[in-house]
Motif scaffolding. Structure first.
Motif, short mmCIF file in Angstrom:
data_model
loop_
_atom_site.label_atom_id
_atom_site.label_comp_id
_atom_site.label_asym_id
_atom_site.label_seq_id
_atom_site.Cartn_x
_atom_site.Cartn_y
_atom_site.Cartn_z
N PHE A 57 -7.48 2.44 -28.31
CA PHE A 57 -7.14 1.02 -28.20
C PHE A 57 -6.79 0.80 -26.74
CE2 PHE A 57 -5.13 -2.98 -28.66
CZ PHE A 57 -5.44 -3.49 -29.91
N GLU A 83 -13.17 5.83 -32.92
CA GLU A 83 -13.41 4.38 -32.95
C GLU A 83 -12.79 3.75 -31.71
OE1 GLU A 83 -15.37 3.15 -35.31
OE2 GLU A 83 -15.44 5.07 -36.34
N VAL A 85 -11.48 0.17 -29.69
CA VAL A 85 -11.12 -1.25 -29.61
C VAL A 85 -10.70 -1.53 -28.17
CG1 VAL A 85 -9.56 -3.07 -30.38
CG2 VAL A 85 -10.37 -1.36 -32.01
N THR A 103 -15.46 -2.47 -30.35
CA THR A 103 -15.18 -3.86 -30.71
C THR A 103 -14.14 -4.42 -29.75
OG1 THR A 103 -13.47 -3.27 -32.31
CG2 THR A 103 -15.72 -3.49 -33.14
N ILE A 105 -10.95 -7.33 -29.00
CA ILE A 105 -9.93 -8.22 -29.54
C ILE A 105 -9.27 -8.93 -28.36
CG2 ILE A 105 -8.13 -6.45 -29.60
CD1 ILE A 105 -7.18 -7.73 -32.26
N HIS A 117 -8.21 -6.58 -37.97
CA HIS A 117 -9.33 -6.07 -37.18
C HIS A 117 -9.60 -4.60 -37.50
CE1 HIS A 117 -12.05 -6.29 -33.71
NE2 HIS A 117 -11.62 -5.08 -33.39
N LEU A 118 -8.55 -3.80 -37.54
CA LEU A 118 -8.72 -2.37 -37.83
C LEU A 118 -9.22 -2.15 -39.25
CD1 LEU A 118 -5.57 -0.88 -36.07
CD2 LEU A 118 -7.94 -0.87 -35.25
#
Length: 135
Positions: A57, A83, A85, A103, A105, A117-118
């Motif tokens: 993140f 993953e 973000v 992705t 945010i 979102h997660l």
């Protein structure tokens, strides 16, 4: 969930208050969190702990040799199971800025936004139990 199976997230953010809030949001979602203030520190951490990390993140604009977009590309190339973000309140990604799997945010965000979102992007096997119950 046994402590040994609690997944890690790495937060990359150079503003201490935003770092604290993001860490709190992810801990509430059930992650153990490693904090990094720039992309170089994040890569050093991931090179040793990538197997227990399921989420990056990251802010976009930060000090060091990598911005969040470059960090996302590096992580996608070297640790494709993590993953990704990316977040920003100043910069919106353009086509090609982020790997396809990443992705975005928008800042400012809150607990509910991040948890939703997660829940949308993480496969069930990467979601901590509290996150599965959060929405």
């Amino acid at each position: 969930m046994p402590l040994s199976t609690v997944p890690y997230a790495i937060v990359v953010e150079d503003h201490p208050i935003i770092m604290m809030e993001t860490t709190h949001i992810l801990e509430d979602a059930g992650f153990r969190v490693y904090e990094s203030f720039d992309g170089d520190e994040a890569i050093a951490h991931l090179s040793q702990h990538w197997e227990s990390t399921v989420l990056l993140f990251s802010d976009v604009d930060m000090p060091g040799s990598l911005n969040g977009f470059a960090l996302a590309w590096h992580v996608a190339e070297h640790w494709p199971l993590i993953e990704i973000v990316i977040a920003s309140g100043h910069i919106s990604p353009e086509k090609g800025d982020m790997p396809e799997k990443a992705t975005f945010i928008t800042k400012p965000f809150n607990h509910r936004m991040v948890h939703q979102h997660l829940n949308q992007i993480l496969p069930d096997d990467k979601k901590p139990e509290p996150l599965k119950k959060a929405v």
